[in-house]
Design a protein around this motif. Structure first.
Motif, PDB file in Angstrom:
ATOM      1  N   ALA A 122      45.106  50.270 -71.344  1.00 10.04           N
ATOM      2  CA  ALA A 122      46.423  49.548 -71.792  1.00 10.04           C
ATOM      3  C   ALA A 122      47.443  49.938 -70.407  1.00 10.04           C
ATOM      4  CB  ALA A 122      47.110  49.997 -73.259  1.00 10.04           C
ATOM      5  N   SER A 123      47.255  48.819 -69.725  1.00  9.49           N
ATOM      6  CA  SER A 123      48.226  49.023 -68.593  1.00  9.49           C
ATOM      7  C   SER A 123      48.895  47.667 -68.032  1.00  9.49           C
ATOM      8  CB  SER A 123      47.538  49.611 -67.311  1.00  9.49           C
ATOM      9  OG  SER A 123      48.221  49.549 -66.083  1.00  9.49           O
ATOM     10  N   VAL A 124      50.086  47.850 -67.516  1.00  8.38           N
ATOM     11  CA  VAL A 124      50.755  46.558 -67.008  1.00  8.38           C
ATOM     12  C   VAL A 124      50.028  46.142 -65.985  1.00  8.38           C
ATOM     13  CG1 VAL A 124      52.255  47.973 -65.339  1.00  8.38           C
ATOM     14  CG2 VAL A 124      53.152  45.701 -66.454  1.00  8.38           C
ATOM     15  N   ASP A 125      49.206  46.853 -65.270  1.00  8.64           N
ATOM     16  CA  ASP A 125      48.122  46.184 -63.966  1.00  8.64           C
ATOM     17  C   ASP A 125      47.141  45.512 -64.686  1.00  8.64           C
ATOM     18  OD1 ASP A 125      49.847  47.474 -62.104  1.00  8.64           O
ATOM     19  OD2 ASP A 125      48.827  49.254 -62.395  1.00  8.64           O
ATOM     20  N   LEU A 147      56.820  47.493 -72.727  1.00  7.53           N
ATOM     21  CA  LEU A 147      57.332  48.589 -71.853  1.00  7.53           C
ATOM     22  C   LEU A 147      56.419  49.652 -71.675  1.00  7.53           C
ATOM     23  CD1 LEU A 147      61.016  48.369 -71.792  1.00  7.53           C
ATOM     24  CD2 LEU A 147      59.662  47.213 -70.197  1.00  7.53           C
ATOM     25  N   TYR A 148      55.701  49.987 -73.103  1.00  3.33           N
ATOM     26  CA  TYR A 148      54.626  51.108 -72.937  1.00  3.33           C
ATOM     27  C   TYR A 148      53.623  50.897 -71.900  1.00  3.33           C
ATOM     28  CZ  TYR A 148      52.752  55.577 -74.648  1.00  3.33           C
ATOM     29  OH  TYR A 148      52.364  56.913 -74.958  1.00  3.33           O
ATOM     30  N   LEU A 149      53.355  49.684 -71.722  1.00  4.40           N
ATOM     31  CA  LEU A 149      52.374  49.519 -70.499  1.00  4.40           C
ATOM     32  C   LEU A 149      52.598  49.925 -69.204  1.00  4.40           C
ATOM     33  CD1 LEU A 149      51.326  45.656 -71.616  1.00  4.40           C
ATOM     34  CD2 LEU A 149      49.963  47.717 -72.121  1.00  4.40           C
ATOM     35  N   THR A 150      53.680  50.383 -69.027  1.00  4.53           N
ATOM     36  CA  THR A 150      53.819  51.188 -67.757  1.00  4.53           C
ATOM     37  C   THR A 150      53.394  52.609 -67.589  1.00  4.53           C
ATOM     38  OG1 THR A 150      55.799  52.218 -68.724  1.00  4.53           O
ATOM     39  CG2 THR A 150      56.535  50.118 -67.603  1.00  4.53           C
ATOM     40  N   GLY A 151      52.787  53.099 -68.868  1.00  4.57           N
ATOM     41  CA  GLY A 151      52.293  54.409 -68.833  1.00  4.57           C
ATOM     42  C   GLY A 151      53.222  55.405 -69.184  1.00  4.57           C
ATOM     43  N   TYR A 152      54.596  55.131 -69.041  1.00  5.49           N
ATOM     44  CA  TYR A 152      55.698  55.773 -69.653  1.00  5.49           C
ATOM     45  C   TYR A 152      56.355  55.574 -71.041  1.00  5.49           C
ATOM     46  CZ  TYR A 152      55.508  57.193 -64.693  1.00  5.49           C
ATOM     47  OH  TYR A 152      55.097  57.419 -63.552  1.00  5.49           O
ATOM     48  N   VAL A 182      48.121  40.005 -73.584  1.00  7.45           N
ATOM     49  CA  VAL A 182      46.692  40.074 -73.270  1.00  7.45           C
ATOM     50  C   VAL A 182      46.200  41.195 -72.246  1.00  7.45           C
ATOM     51  CG1 VAL A 182      44.658  39.067 -73.297  1.00  7.45           C
ATOM     52  CG2 VAL A 182      46.252  37.965 -74.210  1.00  7.45           C
ATOM     53  N   VAL A 183      45.653  42.058 -72.318  1.00  5.14           N
ATOM     54  CA  VAL A 183      45.120  42.968 -71.254  1.00  5.14           C
ATOM     55  C   VAL A 183      43.667  42.582 -71.100  1.00  5.14           C
ATOM     56  CG1 VAL A 183      47.040  44.807 -71.571  1.00  5.14           C
ATOM     57  CG2 VAL A 183      44.659  44.952 -72.696  1.00  5.14           C
ATOM     58  N   GLY A 184      43.138  42.823 -69.750  1.00  4.89           N
ATOM     59  CA  GLY A 184      41.768  42.577 -69.637  1.00  4.89           C
ATOM     60  C   GLY A 184      41.216  42.970 -68.153  1.00  4.89           C
ATOM     61  N   ASN A 185      40.070  42.689 -67.996  1.00  8.85           N
ATOM     62  CA  ASN A 185      39.455  42.990 -66.526  1.00  8.85           C
ATOM     63  C   ASN A 185      38.225  42.094 -66.641  1.00  8.85           C
ATOM     64  OD1 ASN A 185      37.380  44.100 -68.122  1.00  8.85           O
ATOM     65  ND2 ASN A 185      38.443  46.132 -67.838  1.00  8.85           N
ATOM     66  N   LYS A 186      37.374  42.164 -65.641  1.00  9.32           N
ATOM     67  CA  LYS A 186      36.183  41.131 -65.595  1.00  9.32           C
ATOM     68  C   LYS A 186      35.135  41.241 -66.571  1.00  9.32           C
ATOM     69  CE  LYS A 186      33.672  44.307 -62.628  1.00  9.32           C
ATOM     70  NZ  LYS A 186      32.517  44.632 -63.349  1.00  9.32           N
ATOM     71  N   ASP A 187      35.301  42.231 -67.615  1.00  7.60           N
ATOM     72  CA  ASP A 187      34.405  42.502 -68.432  1.00  7.60           C
ATOM     73  C   ASP A 187      34.712  42.180 -69.753  1.00  7.60           C
ATOM     74  OD1 ASP A 187      32.266  43.617 -66.986  1.00  7.60           O
ATOM     75  OD2 ASP A 187      33.416  45.450 -67.042  1.00  7.60           O
ATOM     76  N   GLY A 215      46.087  58.225 -71.825  1.00 11.88           N
ATOM     77  CA  GLY A 215      45.915  56.586 -71.818  1.00 11.88           C
ATOM     78  C   GLY A 215      45.474  56.169 -73.238  1.00 11.88           C
ATOM     79  N   ILE A 216      45.595  54.834 -73.420  1.00 10.95           N
ATOM     80  CA  ILE A 216      45.130  54.030 -74.605  1.00 10.95           C
ATOM     81  C   ILE A 216      44.243  52.996 -73.879  1.00 10.95           C
ATOM     82  CG2 ILE A 216      46.086  52.418 -76.335  1.00 10.95           C
ATOM     83  CD1 ILE A 216      48.932  53.714 -76.062  1.00 10.95           C
ATOM     84  N   ARG A 217      43.078  53.042 -74.627  1.00 12.68           N
ATOM     85  CA  ARG A 217      41.801  52.125 -74.241  1.00 12.68           C
ATOM     86  C   ARG A 217      41.380  51.226 -75.272  1.00 12.68           C
ATOM     87  NH1 ARG A 217      42.417  56.886 -71.810  1.00 12.68           N
ATOM     88  NH2 ARG A 217      41.502  57.914 -73.567  1.00 12.68           N
ATOM     89  N   PHE A 218      41.008  50.129 -74.935  1.00 14.57           N
ATOM     90  CA  PHE A 218      40.365  49.212 -76.305  1.00 14.57           C
ATOM     91  C   PHE A 218      38.973  49.019 -75.525  1.00 14.57           C
ATOM     92  CE2 PHE A 218      44.906  48.062 -75.560  1.00 14.57           C
ATOM     93  CZ  PHE A 218      45.395  48.576 -77.054  1.00 14.57           C
TER      94      PHE A 218
END
Length: 266
Positions: A44-47, A227-232, A57-62, A32-35
């Motif tokens: 780094a995920s499409v979800d 598209l790499y955010l699919t994990g593939y 932009v990728v993110g979560n509550k933090d 996985g690729i993590r920031f």
């Protein structure tokens, strides 16, 4: 599992905020690729996409990290499957405006292992003049059509077929020069320069192009990253990808569909 061979660090201005940013890249044994920012982390995920306005932009509550698409494209091109990115700012450095410097930093001769992915049926998004279609094929080909208010980029199509990867890697981000002041007033594009961005004027550009139709080729770089955010890895996908007048939002919509359709070739 492909990763980098050692810790690396690089700095530059951030395109959106204009702040100086340093990215420290560390090898990982966890896929996985993590920031990371201030001990907070997002994968780094499409979800985890939280915005596609002006950039991905990728993110979560933090934490939320802006403008990841060029780095993600470089990871795909360099077959990077596992890496941790530690940032001093909430945005990736823009560097050269494309992916060339990222690729130079990430290339690892040991990363020779590749997968092969397929799809059994078309994956697509159609909405008026915009479409993105992914068809089963024997090899990867990406064709992107743009229709900008510019004499050279009006109804212009460009392609990646494996032979012109260097032109895709170096293609810089772009925008209309007449919109720059408005964007900066809204808090965007504050790190723009002639080194990292192709400004489109009424009939030309603010800088010499690195290759013909460079802004259109940058769209191919963007979709590889998104598209790499699919994990593939999309560079290992046996598919014909045809895109017309789309952007990050459409890339993300299709990536979410594609994620569940990709199969590893046996």
């Amino acid at each position: 599992m492909n990763t980098i061979s050692e810790k690396k660090e690089i700095s530059s201005v951030s395109l959106m905020t204009g702040a100086e940013c340093t990215a420290r890249l560390e090898p990982s044994q966890n896929r996985g690729i993590r920031f990371h920012f201030n001990e907070k982390c997002v994968e780094a995920s499409v979800d985890n996409i939280v915005s596609t306005e002006h950039c991905t932009v990728v993110g979560n509550k933090d934490v939320q990290i802006m403008l990841i698409e060029h780095f993600m494209a470089a990871c795909a091109i360099c077959q990077i499957e596992a890496i941790d990115v530690y940032l001093s700012h909430l945005e990736m450095p823009i560097l050269d405006g494309g992916a060339k410097k990222w690729v130079e930093l990430l290339r690892n001769p040991a990363n020779t292992a590749k997968e092969a992915y397929t799809i059994d049926e078309p994956v697509y998004y159609l909405n008026g003049k915009t479409h993105l279609v992914i068809l089963p094929s024997e090899q990867l080909r990406i064709t992107y059509g743009v229709n900008f208010n510019h004499p050279e980029l009006n109804h212009r199509w460009v392609s990646y077929d494996g032979s012109n990867i260097d032109e895709i890697i170096e293609a810089r981000t772009f925008g209309y020069l007449k919109e720059l002041e408005m964007l900066q007033a809204a808090g965007y594009a504050r790190g723009v320069s002639i080194e990292n961005t192709v400004g489109m004027t009424e009939d030309g550009y603010t800088t010499s192009l690195l290759s013909e139709y460079e802004p259109a080729k940058h769209k191919i770089l963007d979709i590889i990253g998104d598209l790499y955010l699919t994990g593939y890895n999309p560079m290992d996908l046996k598919a014909e990808i045809i895109v017309k007048e789309a952007g990050h939002a459409v890339h993300a919509k299709v990536a979410k569909i594609l994620k569940d359709k990709i199969k590893k070739e046996l």
